[in-house]
Design a protein around this motif. Sequence first.
Motif, PDB file in Angstrom:
ATOM      1  N   ALA A 220      -4.497 -51.982  19.091  1.00 42.09           N
ATOM      2  CA  ALA A 220      -4.467 -51.454  20.360  1.00 42.09           C
ATOM      3  C   ALA A 220      -5.295 -50.040  20.345  1.00 42.09           C
ATOM      4  CB  ALA A 220      -3.318 -51.193  20.955  1.00 42.09           C
ATOM      5  N   ALA A 221      -4.951 -48.956  19.391  1.00 38.29           N
ATOM      6  CA  ALA A 221      -5.639 -48.085  19.036  1.00 38.29           C
ATOM      7  C   ALA A 221      -7.069 -47.940  18.606  1.00 38.29           C
ATOM      8  CB  ALA A 221      -5.006 -47.071  17.802  1.00 38.29           C
ATOM      9  N   SER A 222      -7.367 -49.154  18.041  1.00 39.44           N
ATOM     10  CA  SER A 222      -8.547 -49.312  17.606  1.00 39.44           C
ATOM     11  C   SER A 222      -9.511 -49.778  19.053  1.00 39.44           C
ATOM     12  CB  SER A 222      -8.944 -50.385  16.664  1.00 39.44           C
ATOM     13  OG  SER A 222      -8.220 -50.033  15.297  1.00 39.44           O
ATOM     14  N   VAL A 223      -8.917 -50.573  19.628  1.00 38.20           N
ATOM     15  CA  VAL A 223      -9.910 -50.962  21.012  1.00 38.20           C
ATOM     16  C   VAL A 223      -9.633 -49.868  22.007  1.00 38.20           C
ATOM     17  CG1 VAL A 223      -9.595 -52.469  22.857  1.00 38.20           C
ATOM     18  CG2 VAL A 223      -9.008 -53.547  20.940  1.00 38.20           C
ATOM     19  N   THR A 224      -8.981 -49.174  21.882  1.00 36.96           N
ATOM     20  CA  THR A 224      -8.873 -47.807  22.765  1.00 36.96           C
ATOM     21  C   THR A 224     -10.248 -46.959  22.614  1.00 36.96           C
ATOM     22  OG1 THR A 224      -6.651 -47.866  23.413  1.00 36.96           O
ATOM     23  CG2 THR A 224      -7.798 -45.899  23.624  1.00 36.96           C
TER      24      THR A 224
END
Length: 522
Positions: A491-495
């Motif tokens: 999720a952090a990477s996609v954000t």
Amino acid sequence: MTNHDDQEFSVATVYTLLIVIALSVVSGRIATVISREGDTPFLSANDRSRWCTIAALVENGTYRIDPFLERRGIKQNRRPWATIDLVRHQGRDGQMHYYSSKPPLLPTLYAGVYWCVSRTVGMWLSDYPIYVGRIVLWLVNVPTLFVFLLCTILAIDRVTRSIWAKCFLAASVCFGTMLLPFTIALNNHLPAAASAAVVLYVFVRSLDTATGHRWWLLAGLAGGFTAANELPALSMTVFWAGLLLWVRRPALPAYGAGVLVVAAAFFATNWIAHQSLRPPYMHRGDGDLIATLGPSDPGVEQVRSALQKQSLATEQSNIQIGPSRVPQRSRVVVDGKQQFGLIQVDDGPAQLRYWDDWYDYPSSYWVDGKRRGVDVGEPSRWVYAANMTVGHYGIFSLTPIWLLMPVGLMGLLASRSKEQRLLLAAIALATVVCAVFYVLRPEIDRNYGGVSVCFRWMLWFAPLWLFAIAGPVEWLSGRLWGRWLGLVLLAASVTSMSISLGGPWQSPWLYRFWHYLGWIAP
């Protein structure tokens, strides 16, 4: 249909949906991509440099980009084709001309696509940059992205068993790296990553399926093309050859033949464009020695005499001596065409050399005092290493799923075959080699890749690092807390990636945030 067939069908469906969504997102962005001023789809000096070469090749039949640099846009005070990523040297006609500083192989290939488009729609890129530019951009970047997504996912699918891990890793391939923002602009990083993915797939496929010479020839072409787009990737091209020598020796000739084909094309296009086998960015110093002059500051006549002895000037030649970007070097111009360097070596005799600093030209951005921001270069190698890993341009801080990569490269948390462990060791070694290479660069080159959304010079590792994290992800998939940890990292990477979808040529969001907090000087 058995449960196993149902599972395979469901995983294939997830793969297809994720790839279609990723390609659709990119297509939508390309359909609307436009410069800040609204007159071209070119987003920075970096991609404008390649666009100039593409247009010059098709419209003028030359690599010289001089005519495009002064073209005006909607606003007459604007030069929408102007770029700082250029060099200046003597052309075949004996005159000084501007050229893109990028290796010419990739723009030459893209020029072939533009040639087909121009003949189909009957329009020139220089006259209709928004319309024609978007078509060319879609035709080159979307298929390249598809190759990256498909080959990486298929390679990972062959070494994972857990359905959850397969779907998680496919989502990471499609949306978890910083490659997606680079698909809306011309650049060398996307084709390099796609090429690396092709070699990865062919090698992993060979572990359980008979693989003929055509496959290995394809792998060689892809391995060579990776290095042609990212020079430090030559390390991995060599390591692939080492792997084959160790575990797939019959495949080595076909692989080597593919690499040699690309190498020949790389040097041939460079020679045609610049009459040099070295790419433009390797011409930033002084050329071969012509003569050693007296200990005192030599004048025009002394220089003329030295040049006459080499038949490089005549009695009637107009010789001018002026400053250059290097304090101890003067620029010698003969008849307004050919250039030479006059170098004062401390208190010793002056040296007259051939001119080989293609970045030293009037109004050059690369002259000391003109560069701004990260382009100035980071003085401390320790600070540079910290920022490129966990800092404002950090590989791990901007793409948190890479935190699993070191564990994966060590072969931990997964049962791996001998061939897979050797592959992970090669990837780990190439990662260290490239990271050290960039840290040890001179200060002027320690600029994090300039203004871009991440440390872009190591983006081509994306398929290899995704393969490396497959083991840790599969281990985490068997634990509830592990799944939640994986989802948080993804999720952090996609954000982080989605923040950058406006375009690749902007400072990382972390850099901008640190600047807002006052941690980075303006």
